[in-house]
Design an enzyme around this catalytic site. Structure first.
Site, PDB file in Angstrom:
ATOM      1  N   LYS A 169       0.859  -1.192   0.000  1.00  0.00           N
ATOM      2  CA  LYS A 169       0.000   0.000   0.000  1.00  0.00           C
ATOM      3  C   LYS A 169       0.891   1.237   0.000  1.00  0.00           C
ATOM      4  CE  LYS A 169      -1.737   3.160   2.578  1.00  0.00           C
ATOM      5  NZ  LYS A 169      -1.915   4.359   1.789  1.00  0.00           N
ATOM      6  N   GLU A 378       9.522  16.871  15.303  1.00  0.00           N
ATOM      7  CA  GLU A 378       9.861  16.668  13.897  1.00  0.00           C
ATOM      8  C   GLU A 378       9.002  17.594  13.036  1.00  0.00           C
ATOM      9  OE1 GLU A 378      11.116  13.020  11.102  1.00  0.00           O
ATOM     10  OE2 GLU A 378       9.042  12.917  11.755  1.00  0.00           O
TER      11      GLU A 378
END
Ligand code: UN1
Length: 491
Positions: A169, A378
Site C-alpha cells: 500500500k 519533527e
C-alpha cells in the site's frame, strides 16, 4: 491496483487525484481509492501465490530481482522524471532515489545465493546442528511518499527474495511512482499474486492490511503516531512489525572543524529533499566559539538557494509534498520566533508561479536551546535550528536529549573527538565529517529510541524483518541422545 497479476479497479469505483506539488494545476493522474474489500482480495491473491513462491529456489527468486533491478536501471531517467513531477524532489535526488532502489534490488538478488544460516557443532556425537531462514508468509508493505521508489524497494526486495509474498500500500501522495515500480516488477517476471498493490487511504486499506489475520508481517515507514497505532493494532495478533519513524537529527560542529565543509554538509542535509527526509538535519549543535562564523556561512549560502520545480536545472530546493505540509511547517515559525531568532526564511514562498506549488523558504533559527520545541519536534520541512553549546560534553548531551535516534553527525579534525562521537551518539547511523543523510543500502538503516522498534532496513539486517529462524538438529547416531544430560562426563 494490481491484484493477482491483473490491473484492476476498486470494487467501490472511487478514485483520487495525485497532483504535482510544484504546480497543483498539473494532475499527475487519477488512482483507485481502494477499500478493505480490495485489500482482502489482494491478501487472498497473495496467500494463493505463497506455496509456489516459497518453493521456488531462492537463487531463482534472486534472478527475478536482478531482472527488476536491471529494468529500473534501463528506465532510470523516465522513473526519475515521473518522481520529480509527482513528489517534487529535484531531478538529481530523484535519480538517487531510483538508484537506491536499483542498489537494493541487486544486493538482495545476491541474497538468493547467500541467505546464510549457521552450521555449528553439536554437543553430542553423530549429530548435526544448523539454522536456516524461512519466509514468514504474507508481508504488508506500507510506505511513505518521501522516497517513493527507494523505500518500497527496500522493503519488497528482502521480503520477496526470502520467499514472502507482498501486499503493497503506497502513500496516497505518490501512487504514480508506486505504479511504475510495480509495472516493472510485473515485467521482471514475479509470478501473479506474488506482488499485489492496493492504492487508497491508510484508514481503509492500511488498517485492513494491518488487522488481517492472514497478513503475517508488516513493514511501515512514516509518521510516529501512525507507527504507534500500527504497532498497537498488530500486537493484538502478535504480528511481526518493523517500523521506521521520525527523526530529529543533529549535526555537531566543534570549534576545530572545517567550517566550509560543515556548511556544505549541513545545507545539503537540512534543505536537500526540502528537509523531507527521515534523516534530514534539523539541529546544528555548535561550540560557542564558532557560532558566529558558522551562522554567517549558513545564512549567506542558504539565501542563494533557488526554489522551483525540481525538473528545472536552476532549482536547488523543490516544493513540500502538499498544502497541509506547508501549513504544518508554517505553524512552527511562530513557535521558533518565540524560542530564538529567525535568521532566514520563515514563510511560504509564493512569488510568481511558485504560488501554484507548495513552496516554503529555507528557514534558519539561531539561539535555540536544546529543549525548545523547534529542537524537539519533527517538522519535516526546510527548517534548521542552531543551538550553541559550551563544549563537546554539552553537545553530546543535547544531541541525545530527544526521543528520536536515527542519524547524527560530527564535524571535527580531532580523531579523538570523532571516536567519542561514534561511541556516544545514540543514533542508528553516525557520520563523521559528512551530513546526516546518504545512507548506503548494504549497511543496516534504522534508528534507536522512538525512531523505530528495533528492526532495521537494508543490509543483511533487513532479512531479519522478513524471516523466521528455524534451528534444525539431525541425529545420525541411531540411538537416543539427550542434550545437556548425556555425554556430560568431565574432561
Ligand atoms: C528516509 O528519509 O526515510 O540516508 C530514507 C538517506 C537516504 C534514505 C532516507 N539514503 O538520507
Amino acid at each position: 491496483m494490481f491484484i493477482a497479476g491483473e490491473w484492476v479497479e476498486s470494487e467501490a469505483g472511487r478514485t483520487f487525484e495525485s497532483l504535482n506539488p510544484a504546480d497543483r494545476r498539473d494532475v499527475v493522474g487519477r488512482f483507485q481509492a481502494g477499500t478493505a474489500a480490495d485489500a482482502a482480495m489482494a491478501i487472498r491473491a497473495a496467500e494463493m501465490a505463497l506455496p509456489r513462491w516459497k518453493a521456488t529456489p531462492a537463487p531463482k527468486r534472486g534472478e527475478i530481482l536482478y531482472r527488476f533491478g536491471q529494468l529500473m536501471a534501463d528506465n532510470k531517467e523516465r522513473l526519475a522524471r515521473a518522481m520529480t513531477r509527482e513528489m517534487g524532489k529535484v531531478l538529481a535526488e530523484a535519480r538517487g532515489d531510483v538508484q537506491e532502489g536499483i542498489d537494493i534490488a541487486f544486493l538482495m538478488a545476491g541474497e538468493g545465493r547467500r541467505m546464510f544460516g549457521e552450521t555449528v557443532p553439536s554437543e553430542l556425537p553423530d549429530k548435526w546442528a544448523m539454522s536456516v531462514r524461512q519466509p514468514i508468509g504474507v508481508a504488508g508493505i506500507v510506505t511513505p511518499w518521501n522516497f517513493p521508489m527507494a523505500i518500497p524497494c527496500w522493503k519488497m526486495m528482502p521480503a520477496l527474495v526470502t520467499g514472502n509474498v507482498v501486499v503493497f500500500k503506497p502513500a496516497s501522495d505518490t501512487p504514480h511512482c508506486a505504479t511504475l515500480v510495480v509495472e516493472l516488477m510485473a515485467e521482471a517476471g514475479f509470478p501473479a499474486g506474488v506482488v499485489n498493490m492496493v492504492t487508497g487511504s491508510g484508514a481503509e486499506v492500511g488498517n485492513a492490511i494491518v488487522d488481517s489475520p492472514d497478513v503475517n508481517v508488516i513493514s511501515f515507514t512514516g509518521h510516529s503516531s501512525t507507527g504507534k497505532s500500527i504497532a498497537e493494532r498488530a500486537a493484538r495478533r502478535l504480528k511481526r512489525v518493523s517500523l521506521e519513524l521520525g527523526g530529529k537529527n543533529a549535526v555537531v560542529v566543534l570549534k576545530d572543524a572545517d567550517l566550509d565543509l560543515a556548511t556544505d554538509g549541513i545545507l545539503w542535509s537540512a534543505f536537500g529533499t526540502t528537509g523531507q527526509r527521515c534523516t534530514a538535519c534539523s539541529r546544528v549543535i555548535v561550540e560557542e566559539a564558532v557560532v558566529e562564523p558558522l551562522l554567517e556561512k549558513l545564512e549567506s549560502r542558504a539565501k542563494k538557494l533557488r526554489l522551483g520545480s525540481g525538473l528545472l536545472d536552476t532549482t536547488d530546493v523543490g516544493p513540500l509534498i502538499n498544502p497541509a505540509a506547508v501549513e504544518k511547517v508554517g505553524s512552527y515559525i511562530d513557535i521558533g520566533r518565540k524560542e530564538g531568532e529567525l535568521v532566514l526564511g520563515g514563510a511560504a514562498a509564493t512569488d510568481g508561479d511558485l504560488a501554484y506549488g507548495n513552496f516554503f523558504a529555507p528557514t534558519i533559527f539561531a539561539g535555540i536551546k536544546p529543549m525548545d520545541r523547534v529542537a524537539q519536534e519533527e517538522i519535516f520541512g526546510p527548517v534548521l535550528s542552531v543551538i550553541p553549546v559550551a563544549d563537546y560534553q554539552a553537545a553530546m548531551t543535547a544531541l541525545n536529549q530527544t526521543r528520536y535516534g536515527l542519524s547524527s553527525s560530527i564535524f571535527t579534525r580531532d580523531v579523538n573527538m570523532a571516536f567519542r562521537a561514534m561511541r556516544d551518539f545514540e543514533t542508528g547511523i553516525v557520520y563523521v565529517n559528512a551530513g546526516t543523510t546518504g545512507a548506503e543500502t548494504h549497511l543496516p538503516f534504522g534508528g534507536w529510541k522512538e525512531t523505530g522498534n528495533g528492526h532495521r532496513e537494508a543490509g543483511h539486517a533487513a532479512l531479519d524483518s522478513f524471516t523466521e529462524w528455524k534451528s534444525i538438529y539431525v541425529d545420525f547416531s541411531g540411538r537416543l541422545q539427550r542434550a545437556q544430560i548425556d555425554n556430560q562426563e568431565q574432561l
